[in-house]
Design an enzyme around this catalytic site. Sequence first.
Site, PDB file in Angstrom:
ATOM      1  N   CYS A   1      29.863  -9.835  40.202  1.00 32.04           N
ATOM      2  CA  CYS A   1      28.955  -9.719  41.343  1.00 32.04           C
ATOM      3  C   CYS A   1      28.251  -8.365  41.345  1.00 32.04           C
ATOM      4  O   CYS A   1      28.812  -7.365  40.902  1.00 32.04           O
ATOM      5  CB  CYS A   1      29.720  -9.889  42.655  1.00 32.04           C
ATOM      6  SG  CYS A   1      30.459 -11.521  42.877  1.00 32.04           S
TER       7      CYS A   1
ATOM      8  N   CYS B   1      39.674 -12.338  44.354  1.00 35.37           N
ATOM      9  CA  CYS B   1      38.231 -12.574  44.239  1.00 35.37           C
ATOM     10  C   CYS B   1      37.732 -13.336  45.463  1.00 35.37           C
ATOM     11  O   CYS B   1      38.336 -14.334  45.883  1.00 35.37           O
ATOM     12  CB  CYS B   1      37.935 -13.359  42.971  1.00 35.37           C
ATOM     13  SG  CYS B   1      36.222 -13.904  42.812  1.00 35.37           S
TER      14      CYS B   1
ATOM     15  N   TYR C   1      15.633 -32.650  31.523  1.00 35.88           N
ATOM     16  CA  TYR C   1      16.757 -31.704  31.567  1.00 35.88           C
ATOM     17  C   TYR C   1      17.681 -32.145  32.705  1.00 35.88           C
ATOM     18  O   TYR C   1      18.010 -31.388  33.607  1.00 35.88           O
ATOM     19  CB  TYR C   1      16.263 -30.264  31.767  1.00 35.88           C
ATOM     20  CG  TYR C   1      15.125 -29.893  30.832  1.00 35.88           C
ATOM     21  CD1 TYR C   1      15.381 -29.476  29.533  1.00 35.88           C
ATOM     22  CD2 TYR C   1      13.804 -29.998  31.248  1.00 35.88           C
ATOM     23  CE1 TYR C   1      14.332 -29.160  28.663  1.00 35.88           C
ATOM     24  CE2 TYR C   1      12.759 -29.687  30.384  1.00 35.88           C
ATOM     25  CZ  TYR C   1      13.022 -29.265  29.098  1.00 35.88           C
ATOM     26  OH  TYR C   1      11.990 -28.971  28.244  1.00 35.88           O
TER      27      TYR C   1
ATOM     28  N   GLU D   1      18.419 -35.499  28.545  1.00 36.55           N
ATOM     29  CA  GLU D   1      19.311 -34.338  28.490  1.00 36.55           C
ATOM     30  C   GLU D   1      19.833 -34.179  27.065  1.00 36.55           C
ATOM     31  O   GLU D   1      20.193 -35.164  26.417  1.00 36.55           O
ATOM     32  CB  GLU D   1      20.477 -34.532  29.467  1.00 36.55           C
ATOM     33  CG  GLU D   1      21.623 -33.565  29.329  1.00 36.55           C
ATOM     34  CD  GLU D   1      21.200 -32.119  29.529  1.00 36.55           C
ATOM     35  OE1 GLU D   1      21.612 -31.273  28.716  1.00 36.55           O
ATOM     36  OE2 GLU D   1      20.466 -31.842  30.501  1.00 36.55           O
TER      37      GLU D   1
ATOM     38  N   ASP E   1      14.058 -29.615  35.565  1.00 37.29           N
ATOM     39  CA  ASP E   1      15.174 -28.742  35.955  1.00 37.29           C
ATOM     40  C   ASP E   1      15.751 -28.132  34.676  1.00 37.29           C
ATOM     41  O   ASP E   1      16.878 -28.428  34.270  1.00 37.29           O
ATOM     42  CB  ASP E   1      16.237 -29.544  36.704  1.00 37.29           C
ATOM     43  CG  ASP E   1      17.308 -28.653  37.326  1.00 37.29           C
ATOM     44  OD1 ASP E   1      17.165 -27.417  37.249  1.00 37.29           O
ATOM     45  OD2 ASP E   1      18.284 -29.187  37.875  1.00 37.29           O
TER      46      ASP E   1
ATOM     47  N   CYS F   1      16.424 -21.994  37.768  1.00 33.37           N
ATOM     48  CA  CYS F   1      17.557 -21.112  38.038  1.00 33.37           C
ATOM     49  C   CYS F   1      17.281 -19.699  37.536  1.00 33.37           C
ATOM     50  O   CYS F   1      18.147 -18.828  37.630  1.00 33.37           O
ATOM     51  CB  CYS F   1      18.834 -21.659  37.398  1.00 33.37           C
ATOM     52  SG  CYS F   1      18.731 -21.883  35.617  1.00 33.37           S
TER      53      CYS F   1
END
Length: 463
Positions: A81, A163, A325, A346, A391, A418
């Site tokens: 993070c 975590c 995808y 895919e 995607d 993304c």
Amino acid sequence: MKKGQIAEGVVKAVEFPNKGMVMTDEGERVIVKNTIPGQRVSFAVNKVRKGKAEARLLETLEKSPLETESPCPYFGICGGCTYQSLPYEEQLKLKENQVQGLLKAAIGDHCAYEFQGIKPSPRVQEYRNKMEFSFGDEYKDGPLALGMHKRGSFYDIVTVADCQIMDEDFRTILQETLAFFREKSIGYYHRLRHTGYLRHLLVRKAVKTGEILVDLVTTTQSEESALLDEWKQRLLSLNLQGCIRGILHTKNDSVADVVKNEGTEDLFGEEYFYEELLGLRFRISPFSFFQTNSLGAEVLYETARQFILGDNPDSLRDKLVYDLYSGTGTIAQMLAAVSRKVVGVEIVEEAVEAARENAKLNGLTNCEFLAGDVLKVLDTIEERPDYIVLDPPRDGIHPKALEKIIAYGVEHMIYISCKPTSLARDLEVLLARGYVVEKVCCVDMFPGTVHVETVVLLQRKDM
């Protein structure tokens, strides 16, 4: 600045994904990763190219006025993070501004579009449904550790027993597994020597059903069937919030430091578990792709569905949709109920098999899933699409595949990204080939980290 130079300065801004723009006291600009706007940091320059300097963070000398105390004891040590010390509202502002900046550079004055801001994750903590832990040691020849790599280290492991982005069952399973193998004095696989037994622990848990899958990944350098049976019994005796659906053992003798399936055996139960999204049910195996934030995925896919259908729920009723995808077919199945047919493409064959199984599970007969590279598979599909959903993986769309997609000339496309830098690059091509951006919305699927999803609705100019 010169390579090797040590200096300090203030972080003026952070560009995606985590490039801190630091201004030194002498007025020089340097890129320093893993920083937060407003911090004063010291750094060591490790790259100078075409007058641009990049540096490694040495120390945070002064915190940013935006920062608060991190809820995670490993923040800054673990490499997972970057934004844990920022209040969540500030994380969202930062990500929203980063995406807007990239889109402004890519689109310019080409078109006016509706920017709908950023939607938060339903959970800020304990949102991950999958964790891959590595075995190792926290320092050379130290005791056995199990967790995540230290920031900037290929070898050292931090045992992340507290975590904050995984739920209590993950933490319990991690601690019990580590304690068990420490008691038995079992060693980990040394990446340099290529010797040892323990490699990874993979844990997955469904938010909706509470089902858990645990997979221990080891080498084949010793036969430990009795030991594995004892470890299994230890896990089954735990008092967990969810229920263990399966305990697995995967063999991996690959030299690469990745989880690779070279044979998996069931120690208990099944090799899969079930999760539910937007009323659909999905069967998930240990290695199949599935969004790591189940509740966030519902927000993402619902946003995409709203963009696609608009105010008319029957707009796709007689349409053929390409889901390119397509992964395990989540979007395809979501659209199958409101369209004539969906064809998913895919490259990962296991994901395609999972998509086919999940379509059967959900009673959908108008989904077709094809395995292969989008660039090649598009030439084999005879029926042309009326609508296209994209995607792609983090690197975006291959330029030749993008040209083929554009050549269909569909009225509308949805691009789910993304990685906004890849999105910005592909948008420049789409805009140059006759498309305009109508709507954009960000969805935060990964609180505490640098990552963000973006949904874009595109329309052809001449429509």
